[in-house]
Design a protein around this motif. Structure first.
Motif, PDB file in Angstrom:
ATOM      1  N   GLN A 441       0.891  -1.286  -0.345  1.00 57.30           N
ATOM      2  CA  GLN A 441       0.014  -0.036   0.370  1.00 57.30           C
ATOM      3  C   GLN A 441       0.642   1.073  -0.242  1.00 57.30           C
ATOM      4  O   GLN A 441       1.639   1.619   0.192  1.00 57.30           O
ATOM      5  N   LEU A 442       0.096   2.068  -0.440  1.00 55.06           N
ATOM      6  CA  LEU A 442       0.756   3.661  -1.161  1.00 55.06           C
ATOM      7  C   LEU A 442       0.535   4.223  -0.093  1.00 55.06           C
ATOM      8  O   LEU A 442      -0.802   4.594   0.140  1.00 55.06           O
ATOM      9  N   LEU A 464      -1.735   4.260  13.472  1.00 56.39           N
ATOM     10  CA  LEU A 464      -1.191   2.684  12.738  1.00 56.39           C
ATOM     11  C   LEU A 464      -1.502   1.693  13.927  1.00 56.39           C
ATOM     12  O   LEU A 464      -1.450   0.615  13.436  1.00 56.39           O
ATOM     13  N   THR A 465      -0.676   1.632  15.046  1.00 57.17           N
ATOM     14  CA  THR A 465      -0.871   0.584  15.814  1.00 57.17           C
ATOM     15  C   THR A 465      -1.809   0.389  17.031  1.00 57.17           C
ATOM     16  O   THR A 465      -1.277  -0.762  17.514  1.00 57.17           O
ATOM     17  N   ALA A 466      -2.628   0.913  16.516  1.00 52.71           N
ATOM     18  CA  ALA A 466      -4.308   0.501  17.055  1.00 52.71           C
ATOM     19  C   ALA A 466      -4.609  -0.805  16.944  1.00 52.71           C
ATOM     20  O   ALA A 466      -4.401  -1.229  15.739  1.00 52.71           O
ATOM     21  N   ASP A 467      -5.417  -1.286  17.212  1.00 53.41           N
ATOM     22  CA  ASP A 467      -5.879  -3.014  17.372  1.00 53.41           C
ATOM     23  C   ASP A 467      -6.571  -2.260  15.447  1.00 53.41           C
ATOM     24  O   ASP A 467      -7.514  -1.128  15.138  1.00 53.41           O
ATOM     25  N   HIS A 468      -7.210  -3.985  14.608  1.00 58.19           N
ATOM     26  CA  HIS A 468      -7.937  -4.215  13.693  1.00 58.19           C
ATOM     27  C   HIS A 468      -8.695  -2.500  13.077  1.00 58.19           C
ATOM     28  O   HIS A 468      -8.767  -2.201  12.851  1.00 58.19           O
ATOM     29  N   VAL A 469      -6.820  -2.493  12.539  1.00 60.44           N
ATOM     30  CA  VAL A 469      -6.649  -1.190  11.521  1.00 60.44           C
ATOM     31  C   VAL A 469      -6.579  -2.246  10.122  1.00 60.44           C
ATOM     32  O   VAL A 469      -5.408  -2.354   9.801  1.00 60.44           O
ATOM     33  N   SER A 470      -6.951  -1.284   9.296  1.00 60.26           N
ATOM     34  CA  SER A 470      -6.779  -2.098   7.650  1.00 60.26           C
ATOM     35  C   SER A 470      -6.020  -1.551   7.239  1.00 60.26           C
ATOM     36  O   SER A 470      -6.627   0.174   6.779  1.00 60.26           O
ATOM     37  N   LEU A 471      -4.626  -1.406   6.770  1.00 63.68           N
ATOM     38  CA  LEU A 471      -3.939  -0.582   5.881  1.00 63.68           C
ATOM     39  C   LEU A 471      -4.285  -0.311   4.747  1.00 63.68           C
ATOM     40  O   LEU A 471      -4.083   0.982   4.398  1.00 63.68           O
ATOM     41  N   ALA A 472      -5.064  -0.553   4.085  1.00 60.48           N
ATOM     42  CA  ALA A 472      -5.816  -0.567   2.387  1.00 60.48           C
ATOM     43  C   ALA A 472      -6.904   0.715   3.487  1.00 60.48           C
ATOM     44  O   ALA A 472      -7.165   1.169   1.883  1.00 60.48           O
ATOM     45  N   VAL A 493       5.613   2.843   1.507  1.00 59.76           N
ATOM     46  CA  VAL A 493       5.004   1.568   1.005  1.00 59.76           C
ATOM     47  C   VAL A 493       4.957   0.969   1.833  1.00 59.76           C
ATOM     48  O   VAL A 493       6.639   0.172   2.606  1.00 59.76           O
ATOM     49  N   ALA A 494       3.888   0.234   2.583  1.00 59.25           N
ATOM     50  CA  ALA A 494       4.824  -0.954   2.877  1.00 59.25           C
ATOM     51  C   ALA A 494       3.785  -2.314   3.233  1.00 59.25           C
ATOM     52  O   ALA A 494       2.027  -1.996   2.602  1.00 59.25           O
ATOM     53  N   ALA A 495       3.800  -3.123   3.936  1.00 62.13           N
ATOM     54  CA  ALA A 495       2.268  -4.189   3.645  1.00 62.13           C
ATOM     55  C   ALA A 495       2.435  -4.743   4.242  1.00 62.13           C
ATOM     56  O   ALA A 495       0.691  -5.040   4.332  1.00 62.13           O
ATOM     57  N   ASP A 496       2.116  -4.199   6.197  1.00 64.23           N
ATOM     58  CA  ASP A 496       0.529  -3.932   6.968  1.00 64.23           C
ATOM     59  C   ASP A 496       1.558  -3.126   7.830  1.00 64.23           C
ATOM     60  O   ASP A 496       1.759  -1.856   7.954  1.00 64.23           O
ATOM     61  N   PRO A 497      -0.222  -2.656   8.831  1.00 61.84           N
ATOM     62  CA  PRO A 497       0.208  -1.208   9.730  1.00 61.84           C
ATOM     63  C   PRO A 497       0.868  -1.405  10.541  1.00 61.84           C
ATOM     64  O   PRO A 497       2.204  -0.081  10.933  1.00 61.84           O
ATOM     65  N   ALA A 498       2.197  -2.360  10.936  1.00 60.16           N
ATOM     66  CA  ALA A 498       2.916  -2.511  11.216  1.00 60.16           C
ATOM     67  C   ALA A 498       4.040  -2.205  11.117  1.00 60.16           C
ATOM     68  O   ALA A 498       5.163  -0.825  11.548  1.00 60.16           O
ATOM     69  N   GLU A 499       4.506  -2.483   9.785  1.00 59.87           N
ATOM     70  CA  GLU A 499       5.169  -2.096   8.285  1.00 59.87           C
ATOM     71  C   GLU A 499       5.018  -0.742   8.665  1.00 59.87           C
ATOM     72  O   GLU A 499       6.122   0.407   8.630  1.00 59.87           O
ATOM     73  N   ALA A 500       4.323  -0.384   8.296  1.00 65.94           N
ATOM     74  CA  ALA A 500       3.885   1.225   8.086  1.00 65.94           C
ATOM     75  C   ALA A 500       4.612   2.400   9.402  1.00 65.94           C
ATOM     76  O   ALA A 500       4.823   3.708   9.016  1.00 65.94           O
ATOM     77  N   SER A 502       6.348   1.219  11.414  1.00 61.68           N
ATOM     78  CA  SER A 502       8.230   1.564  11.551  1.00 61.68           C
ATOM     79  C   SER A 502       9.083   2.523  10.609  1.00 61.68           C
ATOM     80  O   SER A 502       9.619   3.369  11.115  1.00 61.68           O
ATOM     81  N   VAL A 503       8.537   1.665   9.165  1.00 61.07           N
ATOM     82  CA  VAL A 503       8.864   3.075   8.341  1.00 61.07           C
ATOM     83  C   VAL A 503       8.704   4.294   8.146  1.00 61.07           C
ATOM     84  O   VAL A 503       9.812   5.009   7.233  1.00 61.07           O
ATOM     85  N   LEU A 504       7.666   4.848   8.533  1.00 66.97           N
ATOM     86  CA  LEU A 504       7.350   5.817   8.289  1.00 66.97           C
ATOM     87  C   LEU A 504       8.626   6.869   8.843  1.00 66.97           C
ATOM     88  O   LEU A 504       8.692   8.622   8.619  1.00 66.97           O
ATOM     89  N   ALA A 505       8.849   6.783   9.534  1.00 66.62           N
ATOM     90  CA  ALA A 505      10.413   7.518  10.504  1.00 66.62           C
ATOM     91  C   ALA A 505      11.212   7.322   8.672  1.00 66.62           C
ATOM     92  O   ALA A 505      11.445   8.763   9.349  1.00 66.62           O
ATOM     93  N   SER A 506      10.930   6.855   8.480  1.00 61.36           N
ATOM     94  CA  SER A 506      12.016   7.425   7.079  1.00 61.36           C
ATOM     95  C   SER A 506      11.532   7.292   5.293  1.00 61.36           C
ATOM     96  O   SER A 506      12.443   6.995   4.897  1.00 61.36           O
ATOM     97  N   ALA A 507       9.919   7.891   5.846  1.00 58.72           N
ATOM     98  CA  ALA A 507       9.744   7.951   4.712  1.00 58.72           C
ATOM     99  C   ALA A 507      10.090   8.942   4.231  1.00 58.72           C
ATOM    100  O   ALA A 507      10.721   9.633   4.656  1.00 58.72           O
ATOM    101  N   TRP A 508      10.403   8.746   2.554  1.00 55.13           N
ATOM    102  CA  TRP A 508      10.827  10.090   2.046  1.00 55.13           C
ATOM    103  C   TRP A 508      10.022  11.273   1.736  1.00 55.13           C
ATOM    104  O   TRP A 508       8.521  11.230   2.003  1.00 55.13           O
TER     105      TRP A 508
END
Length: 990
Positions: A441-442, A464-472, A493-500, A502-508
């Motif tokens: 997901q972008l 995004l760390t909350a329960d039942h979040v749909s990344l899509a 770009v991430a595959a799931d909420p936890a990854e999103a 995490s990687v938000l800190a180093s996003a473009w």
């Protein structure tokens, strides 16, 4: 299940600020906890409000109320206001503007293409009356029209429509304290009448100074002790509050179809007036209230016995409460077994014009969550109301919903003067289950400043760390329902909420204005087995385009794409590359990324020509398949990459230049033996390429005649999109593109990629997008000093050695192109699937103090962003000093540089006329009315002033010359000259 009539309205978004609560979520938590926002003001607050010690000592003075904190703060820069204009703008208009933004964000409909109407109300503007009029602290240069536009209620709805670019009706509604509930009624009617697709409705009531308290008078409407206790035996009046709220409404069928999050359903609304059926103009009427409630029930087609809660007007007055209960009893034709009553005024005070929408928000959340909110103040019912002998009751603690499902509630709003409103709400339908969405997901964010972007990133990561979040769903909402056109941007770009998270800190991140994209199509050698396989699985647009190509080929395209060995055969390689690159280009175009120009490398030029319309797709596939098959029959040969520019090569007769790729990189071709001998002689780095033939050399001469025959069989048309020729290294001409002989030469002659790339880069800062597998062309492009020219290069698919999902690479590039300033269509990313718009953290406004204090209470403070002030800026003199001084005074900004843009500083056309008038008065030069549009910086205005002076000087010199000539003429000579001039004019006119 509930059956709908087709006339229901969905509540899809809401936002507000209330005493003791800065968001709707905080407000609801306070309601459920019974925590009051009405409080006692401190001595410091009373001092700032101008309340004297003598007034505080007066009998009946109550230093309490529902204050809205931070009303002096506003994100002026985001909305394009200068500090001066922001300081005199009614705080009601500022706060409502920000609340409207948040409400549409909450609904996931800010910045979309729907027709949105605005229906708003506000209380009397005490800021104008008490803070601005006759106050020497008001910024100078203001005209009466400036103050009128900044403070008139009539501009409230239109201001929101202007700043949020809403194109539906913009109507300000005023019916006293029923105003904001009437806005909801009018908005519902507008939706049903198709005046708009989405409606924003609400109200604001901010009456500065908000920490003033009030004077109680015996028998008056204001409570003696600062407590509002609707329907209670001890009730003796209301307390003033300040607040704002707005809701976003849609036709239910549209909300369901669009995947909106629905908080409640409006079954029906009604509005009427008491007329003269009451004891006085300000008195309430049993009959008038009963009629409007019953009308709402009938329009809703709802049996009154199914209503379990009523959010009452509930002023807590001796006259109002008994009349309201009597009206409810009369209106509920089929009484429920139990129906709770409550009024939000008990917690936050009476919000006047915003009271109705505050109660509407409370009731919406109640039916959504199935909780009857408590009234913890309640002791015993007012005996005058007759509550003990009615189905109505007031509960001290929160309780489960009484009565049957679906949960239904009523909301009443009664305006002083007799305009009554009532709405019936129902719990929302169960949300439709959504599919899992794509594997990657972008997510995008945009903001008006780096600080706001950083705060948005932080809030999103926490969400995004909350329960039942749909990344899509989150990604879909960010792309389609939020502002994506602000200058500071972030993408990840991430595959799931936890990854999103995490990687938000180093996003473009970035802020760019490179809008043009140049497509680069790689040639043979970039292919690999499995290229674009995951896009084929997950992207319908790519898959459909690949299917188009596949049916035109004499072999199974997907089998070839998966077979590494067959992909080494030229007869398969070239058509396979063409199909993948063409399909990628179609995907990019679907996402709104359209090429300003194109450049292909060898076989890649066929993709460019096809997209430009030179070939139809069937003809292009036919030609590329024939080309690959003819080349595949030729004897094998070798190709060598050499770290020298094309003009630095000293080639023997049996080795040929095949490609000029970069300033210090070329490819040569020939027989295996010839290339081996040449390689052995080199003193620079070289690398043998994995190719089967010596392309673009004399070794392909045997196929050219037959290929020429094939080209002559297809129709060639003039290109509709410019692309660069491999043969010349410059723009292809219509004559070349439509000449079969050109395509024969194209197969034989060297690829002038480096020269072609320089042609593209000469167009200014551009985004180079490699539309094909791997990163061969972006690697070559980076050897052309892209950064020095402000260019950037991006790939579409992973390198074969990268362990990445195809979508990760493609969506990452889409996000980075958007950051660079390319007008991509983010909504198209998930246009093929159903997704839900979900509530997300609101925009973090960068609020600063823009305020004019009460006369005599404090020094005037108009705060600006200190980042603009730089001690390193040189002092200005002369005309520049005069012009910047005028700007500083009239914009309210203490420091302006010569190159600051007038409109970015918050200037507007009305103020421009004042600035030009001042320049004329102080510099003696009359500038045209549109001068600031032509020259929007002080430096450019100075140049315009100097130009005007030069033109005037020329006119003065010419006049002096003519005067001198006349002085030297005799009367006869002067008469003859005038006759000649008259004759010349007559000839000219005839």
């Amino acid at each position: 299940m509930t059956e709908y009539t087709g006339f229901e309205i969905a509540v899809v978004g809401m936002a507000g600020r209330f005493p003791g609560a800065s968001t709707v979520d905080d407000f609801w938590d306070n309601v459920l906890a019974g925590e009051a926002g009405v409080r006692r003001f401190t001595d410091e607050e009373l001092d700032a409000a101008g309340v004297t010690a003598e007034r505080r000592a007066e009998p009946g003075f109550v230093p309490m109320g529902g204050a809205l904190e931070g009303i002096e703060l506003f994100d002026a820069k985001l909305f394009g206001y200068s500090p001066r204009d922001a300081a005199v703008l009614d705080p009601q208009q500022r706060v409502f503007l920000e609340t409207a933004w948040h409400a549409l964000e909450h609904a996931g409909h800010l910045g979309g293409k729907d027709v949105v109407g605005v229906y708003a109300s506000a209380s009397i503007d005490t800021y104008l009356l008490r803070h601005l009029l006759n106050n020497p602290a008001v910024p100078g240069g203001l005209q009466p029209l400036d103050l009128l536009l900044a403070n008139d209620k009539d501009t409230l709805a239109s201001r929101v429509a202007y700043h949020l670019d809403l194109t539906g009706p913009a109507i300000t509604v005023q019916t006293a304290c029923s105003s904001s509930l009437v806005t909801i009624h009018v908005a519902c009617q507008a939706l049903l009448g198709r005046d708009c697709d989405i409606a924003l409705a609400g109200g604001v009531s901010i009456r500065p100074p908000v920490h003033e308290g009030y004077q109680h008078t015996e028998g008056g409407i204001l409570a003696a002790d600062g407590r509002c206790m609707p329907f209670d035996a001890d009730a003796h009046g209301v307390v003033a509050g300040n607040g704002v709220a707005a809701v976003v409404l849609r036709r239910l069928e549209d909300a369901l179809a669009d995947g909106d999050t629905i908080h409640a359903v409006v079954k029906g609304t009604a509005v009427n007036n008491d007329g003269a059926d009451k004891v006085g103009f300000t008195a309430p009427s049993v009959n008038g209230q009963a009629r409007v409630i019953r009308a709402a029930h009938e329009l809703s087609e709802v049996d009154s016995s199914t209503i379990g809660y009523v959010e009452a007007h509930g002023t807590g007055t001796a006259l109002g409460d008994p009349i309201e209960v009597a009206a409810l009893t009369k209106a509920f034709v089929n009484p429920p077994s139990a129906c709770a009553l409550g009024s939000v005024k008990a917690l936050i005070g009476h919000l006047d014009a915003a009271a109705g929408v505050a109660g509407f928000v409370k009731a919406s959340l109640a039916v959504r969550d199935g909780v009857v909110p408590p009234s913890p103040y309640f002791t015993a019912p007012n005996p005058e109301t007759g509550l003990e002998n009615s189905p109505f009751f007031v509960n001290r603690e929160a309780q489960e919903w009484p009565g049957p499902r679906p949960r239904r509630a009523g909301i009443s709003g009664f305006g002083m003067g007799g305009t009554n409103a009532h709405a019936v709400l129902e719990e929302p339908p169960s949300p439709e289950p959504m599919g899992p969405g794509r594997s990657r997901q972008l997510l995008v964010l945009s903001a008006g400043s780096e600080e706001a972007l950083g705060e948005s990133r932080k809030r999103l990561a926490e969400h995004l760390t909350a329960d039942h979040v749909s990344l899509a769903d989150v990604a879909h909402t960010l792309r389609t329902g939020r502002r994506t056109n602000l200058p500071h941007r972030l993408a990840v770009v991430a595959a799931d909420p936890a990854e999103a998270a995490s990687v938000l800190a180093s996003a473009w991140t970035g802020s760019g204005d490179r809008r043009d994209v140049m497509f680069l199509f790689p040639g043979q050698g970039s292919q690999y087995a499995g290229m674009a396989e995951q896009l084929d699985r997950e992207e319908p647009v790519f898959r459909a385009a690949l299917d188009e190509c596949a049916v035109l080929l004499p072999f199974d395209l997907r089998d070839v794409l998966a077979d590494a060995e067959r992909l080494t055969r030229t007869r398969y390689t070239q058509p396979a590359l063409f199909a993948v690159e063409y399909s990628l280009a179609k995907l990019w175009e679907h996402w709104g990324v359209r090429p300003a120009a194109m450049l292909g490398h060898s076989v890649g030029e066929y993709v460019a020509a096809c997209l430009a319309g030179v070939f139809s797709l069937p003809d292009a596939v036919k030609l590329i398949a024939a080309r690959g098959e003819l080349m595949d029959r030729l004897p094998g040969g070798a190709m060598l990459s050499v770290s020298l520019g094309a003009d630095e090569l000293a080639l023997p007769a049996d080795v040929h230049l095949a490609a000029s790729n970069a300033p210090a990189l070329s490819t040569v071709a020939g027989t295996f033996e010839a290339v081996e001998r040449f390689e052995a002689q080199l003193s620079v780095t070289s690398r043998r390429l994995h190719t089967s033939h010596a392309f673009h050399s004399a070794m392909i001469d045997p196929m050219l005649a037959e290929f020429a025959s094939k080209v002559s069989e297809v129709e060639l048309r003039e290109p509709r999109i410019p692309f660069v020729s491999n043969v010349s290294g410059t723009w292809i001409t219509s004559g070349e593109a439509t000449d079969p002989g050109y395509w024969v030469r194209h197969a034989r002659e060297a690829v002038r990629f480096s020269e072609g790339l320089r042609t593209l880069l000469a167009e200014g800062p551009v985004n180079l997008l490699e539309v094909g597998p791997g990163n061969v062309l972006t690697t070559l492009a980076r050897q052309h000093d892209l950064a020095g020219g402000g260019h950037a290069a991006f790939g579409s698919l992973r390198h074969p050695r990268e362990d990445k999902h195809d979508l990760e690479t493609t969506l990452s590039t889409l996000g980075r192109l958007w950051i660079a300033g390319v007008p991509v269509d983010l909504a198209a990313v998930t246009a093929d699937e159903r997704r839900r718009r979900v509530p997300l953290p609101g925009y973090p406004f960068a609020r600063e103090r823009h305020w004019v204090d009460l006369p005599g209470t404090a020094a005037p403070q108009v705060v600006v962003n200190e980042e603009r002030v730089s001690a390193a800026e040189p002092a200005v003199t002369g005309d520049l000093a005069v012009i910047t001084g005028i700007w500083q005074e009239l914009l309210g900004i203490p420091r302006i540089s010569p190159h600051d843009d007038y409109f970015e500083l918050g200037g507007h056309s009305l103020l421009a006329t004042q600035i030009l008038a001042r320049i004329t008065a102080e510099l003696g030069v009359s500038l045209p009315a549109g001068a600031i549009f032509e020259a929007p910086t002080p430096a450019r205005l100075v140049a315009l002033v100097e130009q005007q002076r030069g033109e005037h000087q020329e006119d003065d010199d010419e006049f002096a010359r003519l005067l001198a000539e006349i002085r030297d003429m005799s009367p006869e000579e002067l008469r003859a000259e005038l006759d000649r001039e008259r004759d010349a004019q007559e000839i000219s006119q005839s």
